[in-house]
Design a protein around this motif. Sequence first.
Motif, PDB file in Angstrom:
ATOM      1  N   HIS A  35      52.446  47.741  31.638  1.00  0.00           N
ATOM      2  CA  HIS A  35      52.045  49.118  31.370  1.00  0.00           C
ATOM      3  C   HIS A  35      51.905  49.872  32.683  1.00  0.00           C
ATOM      4  O   HIS A  35      51.631  49.286  33.729  1.00  0.00           O
ATOM      5  N   TRP A  36      52.052  51.190  32.597  1.00  0.00           N
ATOM      6  CA  TRP A  36      51.689  52.016  33.734  1.00  0.00           C
ATOM      7  C   TRP A  36      50.211  51.798  33.988  1.00  0.00           C
ATOM      8  O   TRP A  36      49.442  51.509  33.071  1.00  0.00           O
ATOM      9  N   ARG A  37      49.767  51.971  35.217  1.00  0.00           N
ATOM     10  CA  ARG A  37      48.366  51.732  35.577  1.00  0.00           C
ATOM     11  C   ARG A  37      47.415  52.555  34.706  1.00  0.00           C
ATOM     12  O   ARG A  37      46.419  52.046  34.198  1.00  0.00           O
ATOM     13  N   LEU A  38      47.720  53.844  34.517  1.00  0.00           N
ATOM     14  CA  LEU A  38      46.857  54.698  33.695  1.00  0.00           C
ATOM     15  C   LEU A  38      46.844  54.218  32.245  1.00  0.00           C
ATOM     16  O   LEU A  38      45.785  54.153  31.613  1.00  0.00           O
ATOM     17  N   THR A  39      48.008  53.845  31.721  1.00  0.00           N
ATOM     18  CA  THR A  39      48.092  53.338  30.345  1.00  0.00           C
ATOM     19  C   THR A  39      47.243  52.087  30.197  1.00  0.00           C
ATOM     20  O   THR A  39      46.481  51.946  29.238  1.00  0.00           O
ATOM     21  N   TYR A  40      47.360  51.180  31.155  1.00  0.00           N
ATOM     22  CA  TYR A  40      46.574  49.942  31.108  1.00  0.00           C
ATOM     23  C   TYR A  40      45.074  50.252  31.111  1.00  0.00           C
ATOM     24  O   TYR A  40      44.324  49.696  30.308  1.00  0.00           O
ATOM     25  N   ARG A  41      44.653  51.138  31.991  1.00  0.00           N
ATOM     26  CA  ARG A  41      43.224  51.458  32.073  1.00  0.00           C
ATOM     27  C   ARG A  41      42.713  52.080  30.787  1.00  0.00           C
ATOM     28  O   ARG A  41      41.618  51.760  30.320  1.00  0.00           O
ATOM     29  N   VAL A  42      43.488  52.977  30.208  1.00  0.00           N
ATOM     30  CA  VAL A  42      43.073  53.620  28.958  1.00  0.00           C
ATOM     31  C   VAL A  42      42.981  52.580  27.836  1.00  0.00           C
ATOM     32  O   VAL A  42      41.987  52.526  27.102  1.00  0.00           O
ATOM     33  N   ALA A  89      39.554  51.336  25.998  1.00  0.00           N
ATOM     34  CA  ALA A  89      39.441  51.487  24.538  1.00  0.00           C
ATOM     35  C   ALA A  89      39.169  50.141  23.877  1.00  0.00           C
ATOM     36  O   ALA A  89      38.332  50.043  22.964  1.00  0.00           O
ATOM     37  N   ARG A  90      39.844  49.082  24.324  1.00  0.00           N
ATOM     38  CA  ARG A  90      39.667  47.751  23.741  1.00  0.00           C
ATOM     39  C   ARG A  90      38.227  47.269  23.929  1.00  0.00           C
ATOM     40  O   ARG A  90      37.580  46.843  22.969  1.00  0.00           O
ATOM     41  N   LEU A  91      37.734  47.354  25.144  1.00  0.00           N
ATOM     42  CA  LEU A  91      36.373  46.864  25.419  1.00  0.00           C
ATOM     43  C   LEU A  91      35.318  47.635  24.636  1.00  0.00           C
ATOM     44  O   LEU A  91      34.421  47.037  24.033  1.00  0.00           O
ATOM     45  N   HIS A  92      35.428  48.953  24.619  1.00  0.00           N
ATOM     46  CA  HIS A  92      34.432  49.760  23.901  1.00  0.00           C
ATOM     47  C   HIS A  92      34.546  49.573  22.388  1.00  0.00           C
ATOM     48  O   HIS A  92      33.531  49.578  21.689  1.00  0.00           O
ATOM     49  N   LEU A 102      37.875  37.278  16.789  1.00  0.00           N
ATOM     50  CA  LEU A 102      38.544  36.262  15.982  1.00  0.00           C
ATOM     51  C   LEU A 102      38.836  36.763  14.573  1.00  0.00           C
ATOM     52  O   LEU A 102      39.919  36.526  14.034  1.00  0.00           O
ATOM     53  N   LYS A 103      37.889  37.453  13.990  1.00  0.00           N
ATOM     54  CA  LYS A 103      38.050  37.905  12.611  1.00  0.00           C
ATOM     55  C   LYS A 103      39.076  39.029  12.486  1.00  0.00           C
ATOM     56  O   LYS A 103      39.860  39.058  11.540  1.00  0.00           O
ATOM     57  N   HIS A 104      39.094  39.944  13.449  1.00  0.00           N
ATOM     58  CA  HIS A 104      39.926  41.142  13.316  1.00  0.00           C
ATOM     59  C   HIS A 104      41.157  41.154  14.202  1.00  0.00           C
ATOM     60  O   HIS A 104      42.049  41.984  13.989  1.00  0.00           O
ATOM     61  N   GLY A 105      41.242  40.298  15.203  1.00  0.00           N
ATOM     62  CA  GLY A 105      42.378  40.298  16.111  1.00  0.00           C
ATOM     63  C   GLY A 105      42.369  41.528  17.008  1.00  0.00           C
ATOM     64  O   GLY A 105      41.438  42.327  16.973  1.00  0.00           O
ATOM     65  N   ILE A 106      43.406  41.659  17.822  1.00  0.00           N
ATOM     66  CA  ILE A 106      43.546  42.794  18.732  1.00  0.00           C
ATOM     67  C   ILE A 106      44.946  43.365  18.559  1.00  0.00           C
ATOM     68  O   ILE A 106      45.940  42.668  18.794  1.00  0.00           O
ATOM     69  N   LYS A 107      45.027  44.612  18.151  1.00  0.00           N
ATOM     70  CA  LYS A 107      46.322  45.264  17.948  1.00  0.00           C
ATOM     71  C   LYS A 107      47.177  45.231  19.209  1.00  0.00           C
ATOM     72  O   LYS A 107      46.670  45.384  20.310  1.00  0.00           O
ATOM     73  N   MET A 108      48.456  45.091  19.022  1.00  0.00           N
ATOM     74  CA  MET A 108      49.469  45.162  20.069  1.00  0.00           C
ATOM     75  C   MET A 108      49.192  44.217  21.233  1.00  0.00           C
ATOM     76  O   MET A 108      49.499  44.513  22.377  1.00  0.00           O
ATOM     77  N   SER A 109      48.603  43.064  20.943  1.00  0.00           N
ATOM     78  CA  SER A 109      48.350  42.083  22.000  1.00  0.00           C
ATOM     79  C   SER A 109      48.871  40.705  21.621  1.00  0.00           C
ATOM     80  O   SER A 109      48.893  39.814  22.457  1.00  0.00           O
TER      81      SER A 109
END
Length: 187
Positions: A36-43, A47-50, A123-130
């Motif tokens: 990912h572009w650096r900005l894309t990765y950070r966003v 979003a994932r952590l929050h 574990l229950k919900h997974g992570i989209k696009m990962s």
Amino acid sequence: MKRLAWSLAGILLVGIGAGTAVAFGGLYDVGATSPHWRLTYRVLETARLHSIRHHAEGITAPVDLETQARLVGGASHFSMHCASCHSAPGVEAEDMAEGMYPKPPVLNDVAQRYTPGELFWILKHGIKMSGMPSWADHGDDDLWNIVAFLEKLPGMNSSTYQALVARAEAAGGHHMHHDMDMPMPRQ
């Protein structure tokens, strides 16, 4: 004040136009071979952590999370379903995991980065696009067993891991998947 409003509207329109050009013009490379572009990765990372923290609020671990039975049950599932992508003590991830982006992380310190409730939610919900699937088809007890295993993973070496997997196999080493018995593979 009017000039500021027009300036902000102009910046917004330029941003929307640039985003549209990137999305519809095929300018963003979605291939797993380029990061990912650096900005894309950070966003995305922010979003994932929050999102995990927000959605896991209020999930509390069962009082028996520290039991040996949960640890052995978690080792059974981890060896069958998780080690192929995330590796395990003394076990390399399979080639498939090497070609994924983002690459599945080694989970040695995951229990230090997430609470038990957050691990359960992941574990229950997974992570989209990962590539991280949802294990919602498993019972909550199975998922808490994996959390128990992940909590003990930081101090685990290859022989300890293999002993847990052997104990799980000796105890029947399986659980139900859509009413189909899934025996543990031989190590």
